[in-house]
Design a protein around this motif. Structure first.
Motif, PDB file in Angstrom:
ATOM      1  N   ASP A 209      -6.724  11.533 -25.125  1.00 22.00           N
ATOM      2  CA  ASP A 209      -7.044  11.927 -26.510  1.00 22.00           C
ATOM      3  C   ASP A 209      -5.933  11.450 -27.432  1.00 22.00           C
ATOM      4  O   ASP A 209      -4.741  11.600 -27.104  1.00 22.00           O
ATOM      5  N   TRP A 279     -15.506  19.189 -21.902  1.00 21.27           N
ATOM      6  CA  TRP A 279     -16.342  19.172 -23.116  1.00 21.27           C
ATOM      7  C   TRP A 279     -16.528  20.575 -23.694  1.00 21.27           C
ATOM      8  O   TRP A 279     -17.143  20.738 -24.744  1.00 21.27           O
ATOM      9  N   TRP A 336     -19.384  19.073 -28.960  1.00 18.92           N
ATOM     10  CA  TRP A 336     -19.895  18.133 -27.961  1.00 18.92           C
ATOM     11  C   TRP A 336     -21.181  18.644 -27.334  1.00 18.92           C
ATOM     12  O   TRP A 336     -21.357  19.845 -27.148  1.00 18.92           O
TER      13      TRP A 336
HETATM   14  C1  DGJ Z   1     -12.033  16.440 -23.892  1.00 22.14           C
HETATM   15  C2  DGJ Z   1     -11.576  15.340 -24.786  1.00 22.14           C
HETATM   16  O1  DGJ Z   1     -11.045  15.880 -25.936  1.00 22.14           O
HETATM   17  C3  DGJ Z   1     -12.737  14.428 -25.081  1.00 22.14           C
HETATM   18  O2  DGJ Z   1     -12.335  13.433 -25.979  1.00 22.14           O
HETATM   19  C4  DGJ Z   1     -13.213  13.866 -23.778  1.00 22.14           C
HETATM   20  O3  DGJ Z   1     -12.192  13.067 -23.225  1.00 22.14           O
HETATM   21  C5  DGJ Z   1     -13.576  14.976 -22.828  1.00 22.14           C
HETATM   22  N1  DGJ Z   1     -12.469  15.882 -22.656  1.00 22.14           N
HETATM   23  C6  DGJ Z   1     -13.980  14.450 -21.479  1.00 22.14           C
HETATM   24  O4  DGJ Z   1     -14.197  15.503 -20.583  1.00 22.14           O
END
Ligand code: DGJ
Length: 375
Positions: A209, A279, A336
């Motif tokens: 990230d 997520w 998400w």
């Molecule tokens: C959390 C991250 O913030 C997202 O951008 C993504 O990488 C997901 N994890 C994947 O599980």
């Protein structure tokens, strides 16, 4: 004839769908063609009277988190109504390309470099078929905010370089770290003392990230989740924003922060992050510092009210300063939808301040007039 009809239809659509004058966090957000905006994990820049929103173009179904198209861009004059400008960084068909169709592209952020006159996009890249192991920072450039962006390279950050102020005694392991049980107090201490920095020293530090922050003096920094997402790294970029200067630091070692978003108010840097639960949403965190290099002081969860412990079911991606307005910042986050990523929605909320701390409060709908009310 057909052309004439499509012009009329697109005129009618843009009239019907371009009437927005408010934000509705978490709801479907239609572009000027009436299609839900597809720009996840995004960031926004302002160029000559226009905002450009860049984000991950997601598709339907379980595989929709892999990149089948690339990075999308939308433009707006007022932040409410967004016109689809298409895919500005396209994944490539060549199976040997690092950004081949089916790779993972996350959290693209675009900044303008005043020196070179180029728009520079940084993003988190995972190579096709390798899960989240590659953990690379990737860069692309364009002469125009609407692209096309040309992919330059992807790599691990700060290969063979220790962070600033890294204790000399941490440059080699004092104990047998392989024997430590994950999440035990000894293991945490070893992480703090640079166990994973040492592990990744030769091949370069991870970059998952991420965001890019351009400071008032035009210096830019990549803020990236490294060390298996346990520690954030802040890495200074070269004057052209295309590389690392080798000046970097660690923030909150073993703090497990993702989704960093940085902004500055009255000379103080603020950062909002999330915890790490894939997520699923979790409780946001906030920090402040007088220098980009820290020390960053924890300010706790910036969210208040119902669902504050889940960041209102979202995860931070960017904090957008409203152009030309003092102290107007918009918190941008994603809801998400891993089962059907294209359905993910956006939570945009005004950043308020209370006793020097950023505060985020849920609003069903709001508009920029909230900023003129006394905080
Ligand atoms: C959390 C991250 O913030 C997202 O951008 C993504 O990488 C997901 N994890 C994947 O599980």
């Amino acid at each position: 004839m057909r052309l004439k009809y499509s012009i009329i239809i697109s005129f009618v659509c843009s009239f019907v769908f371009s009437q927005g004058n408010y934000f509705a966090p978490g709801k479907q957000w239609k572009d000027t063609d009436g299609v839900h905006i597809n720009a996840h994990g995004g960031g926004v820049i302002f160029v000559d009277g226009t905002y450009y929103w860049y984000g991950e173009y997601k598709t339907s179904g379980r595989g929709g988190n892999t990149s089948l198209k690339g990075v999308s861009c939308y433009s707006s004059k007022d932040l409410y109504n967004w016109k689809n400008e298409g895919i500005v960084l396209k994944v490539e068909q060549d199976p040997n390309s690092e950004i081949t169709k089916g790779c993972i592209i996350e959290r693209p952020k675009v900044v303008f470099n005043k020196k070179t006159g180029k728009y520079v996009m940084w993003f988190h890249l995972e190579l096709k078929g390798q899960g989240y192991d590659a953990a690379r920072a990737a860069v692309a450039i364009s002469d125009n905010p609407k692209g096309p962006f040309e992919f330059k390279k992807s790599y691990r950050a700060n290969k063979g370089v220790w962070p600033m102020n890294f204790n000399d005694k941490f440059k080699s392991a004092a104990i047998n770290e392989n024997a430590l049980k994950s999440w035990s107090p000894e293991w945490r201490e070893a992480i703090k003392n640079g166990m994973l920095v040492r592990r990744d020293f030769e091949k370069g530090q991870m970059s998952r990230d991420m965001t890019v922050y351009v400071d008032d003096d035009n210096k830019a920094y990549l803020v990236h989740a490294a060390e298996d997402n346990l520690t954030l790294h802040i890495s200074e970029l070269t004057d052209d924003y295309l590389d690392f200067t080798e000046k970097w630091t660690r923030v909150e070692p073993a703090g497990h922060n993702e989704a960093p978003a940085i902004f500055k108010k009255d000379g103080v840097y603020y950062m909002i992050t999330s915890g790490c639960t894939g997520w699923d949403p979790n409780e946001a965190r906030s920090f402040k510092s007088k220098s980009i290099w820290g020390p960053w002081k924890s300010l706790g969860n910036p969210c208040v009210g119902k669902d504050a412990s889940l960041t209102f079911h979202s995860q931070s991606t960017y904090v957008l300063p409203v152009e030309g307005k003092k102290d107007q910042f918009i918190f941008m986050a994603d809801r998400w939808k891993p089962d059907n990523p294209i359905d993910g929605t956006y939570v945009w909320l005004p950043v308020k301040f209370n006793n020097g701390k950023p505060v985020l409060e849920w609003l069903e709908t709001w508009n920029l007039a909230v900023f003129s009310k006394k905080q």
